[in-house]
Design an enzyme around this catalytic site. Structure first.
Site, short mmCIF file in Angstrom:
data_model
loop_
_atom_site.label_atom_id
_atom_site.label_comp_id
_atom_site.label_asym_id
_atom_site.label_seq_id
_atom_site.Cartn_x
_atom_site.Cartn_y
_atom_site.Cartn_z
N SER A 1 63.07 42.64 68.13
CA SER A 1 63.20 41.33 68.76
C SER A 1 64.34 40.52 68.16
CB SER A 1 61.88 40.55 68.64
OG SER A 1 60.85 41.17 69.37
N ASP B 1 58.37 37.93 71.15
CA ASP B 1 58.93 37.24 69.98
C ASP B 1 60.37 36.77 70.18
OD1 ASP B 1 56.63 37.61 68.43
OD2 ASP B 1 57.32 39.55 67.67
N PRO C 1 63.11 46.30 58.38
CA PRO C 1 62.34 47.54 58.59
C PRO C 1 61.75 47.60 59.99
CG PRO C 1 61.10 46.00 57.21
CD PRO C 1 62.47 45.43 57.37
N LYS D 1 60.94 37.84 61.27
CA LYS D 1 59.89 36.81 61.36
C LYS D 1 58.65 37.30 60.64
CE LYS D 1 57.17 39.09 64.48
NZ LYS D 1 55.74 39.43 64.33
N ALA E 1 57.19 47.34 61.61
CA ALA E 1 56.58 46.66 60.47
C ALA E 1 55.86 45.39 60.87
CB ALA E 1 57.66 46.33 59.43
N GLY E 2 56.08 44.90 62.10
CA GLY E 2 55.48 43.64 62.52
C GLY E 2 56.30 42.44 62.13
N GLY F 1 61.85 43.42 64.08
CA GLY F 1 63.16 44.06 63.94
C GLY F 1 63.88 44.22 65.26
#
Length: 300
Positions: free
Chosen positions: A125, A156, A116, A38, A119-120, A123
Site C-alpha cells: 500500500s 490502506d 518488509p 504504517k 507483515a501487516g 508495504g
C-alpha cells in the site's frame, strides 16, 4: 506532546489558479520520495458493509520503515522493484494503470524496498500511495479527486497518501487526523511472512470478535481483533509475541500480521531489547512513529 498537522501535499495549500504553480508543475520531471510503513495501534471491526467489505475502526500511525520511490514522467507506464520489471500483479503498477485510465498521463516508477512484505505494515500500500502522491505532484492533480481510485487498490492506500497519526474508518477512506502526536519507540519482530490478508479476514468471520492483550498508551486503547485469527493461521506470530513479552507487557500485532510490535519508554530501552532477542526472525528492528507518511527527498 506537540501539535502537528500531517502533510497533505502542496495542492491542499496552494491555489490551482496561480500561474507560478503551473509553471513549476510543467517544468518538474522527476520526484524522489520516502514512503513510510504504517502501524495499526488499534484495529476493530464494526460489522460488514452492504458490498461485503468489513467496516473498520482503526487508529493508525506512520513509522520510520520506508521504501524509496523515484517517479519520472514517461510515455509508458513502467514499474521496477529492486531493479525487476513488475506486471499487473504489482500494487504500484495497478495504481499507475488506474490513474492513467482516469487522467491519461504515465510514469516510470523505480522502487527500492525497505518495508518488509506480508507483515501487516502496508508495504504494498505504501508503494501504491507513493504512486498516487507522485502522480498528483508531477501532474498537478488534487489528491482529493483520487480517493475512489486509491480505495480500489487497497484499504490502506488513502490513509498512506497522508499518513501520520489518524483515526481511520469504514473501508479506509474516512480519515480523521489526530493533532496531538507522541512519538512511540518500538521493537518490531516478524518470524515469517504471514497469511494473506483476505484469509485472515475470512477466518475472523468464522471465529468472531475476540481481543487479546489489550492495553493503553496515552489514553488510547491498543488492540487488534485480527490477532487471534491471524495466530491461528500463522502460529509463528505467537512466538514473536512471547519473545517480546520477555521485555515489555505492551505487545500487539499490526494489521493482519505477521509483524508484532513491543512498546518501550525510550529508544535506548528498545535498542537494549533488540540486542537481547534470540531466535531466527525474518525481520527485527527498532522503529519509531513519524508525524507524516510521505517525505519528498528531491525534485528535478
Amino acid at each position: 506532546m506537540k501539535s502537528i498537522t500531517p502533510y497533505y501535499g502542496i495542492y491542499n495549500r496552494c491555489a490551482f489558479t496561480h500561474n507560478l504553480l503551473f509553471d513549476i508543475i510543467k517544468m518538474m520531471e522527476k520526484l524522489t520520495l520516502k514512503v513510510y510503513a504504517k502501524i495499526n495501534l488499534m484495529l476493530d471491526i464494526k460489522g460488514v458493509l452492504s458490498d461485503g467489505y468489513h467496516s473498520l475502526d482503526m487508529v493508525m500511525a506512520s513509522c520510520d520503515l520506508y521504501d524509496e520511490i523515484i517517479a519520472e514522467k514517461s510515455t509508458e507506464n513502467e514499474v521496477y522493484m529492486d531493479g525487476v520489471l513488475q506486471d499487473a500483479k504489482n500494487t504500484a503498477y495497478r495504481a499507475l494503470e488506474v490513474l492513467t485510465l482516469a487522467y491519461g498521463y504515465r510514469l516510470k516508477i523505480q522502487i527500492k524496498k525497505g518495508i518488509p512484505m506480508n507483515a501487516g505494515v502496508g508495504g504494498s500500500s505504501a508503494d501504491a500511495a507513493g504512486v498516487f502522491f507522485a502522480y498528483s505532484y508531477l501532474y498537478g492533480i488534487d489528491q482529493s479527486f483520487m480517493t475512489k481510485l486509491a480505495l480500489s487498490i487497497g484499504s490502506d492506500v488513502c490513509y498512506m497518501m497522508k499518513g501520520g497519526p489518524a483515526k481511520v474508518k469504514c473501508k479506509g477512506e474516512i480519515i480523521f487526523p489526530i493533532e496531538e502526536y507522541s512519538e512511540l519507540n518500538m521493537v518490531m519482530l516478524q518470524k515469517i511472512p504471514g497469511a494473506a490478508t483476505k484469509d485472515v479476514y475470512n477466518h475472523y468471520d468464522k471465529v468472531g470478535r475476540q481481543i487479546q492483550n489489550e492495553f493503553d498508551i496515552n489514553n488510547q486503547k491498543i488492540f487488534n481483533v485480527l490477532q487471534i485469527p491471524a495466530i491461528e493461521l500463522c502460529p509463528s506470530i505467537q512466538e514473536s509475541i512471547d519473545e517480546l513479552k520477555k521485555y515489555t507487557d505492551k505487545v500487539f500485532m499490526t494489521g493482519s500480521g505477521s509483524a508484532v510490535c513491543g512498546v518501550f519508554d525510550s529508544k535506548d530501552e528498545a535498542s537494549a531489547c533488540l540486542d537481547k532477542i534470540n531466535g531466527d526472525f525474518a525481520f527485527k528492528k527498532v522503529v519509531q512513529t513519524k508525524p507524516t507518511g510521505i517525505e519528498i527527498i528531491s525534485e528535478e
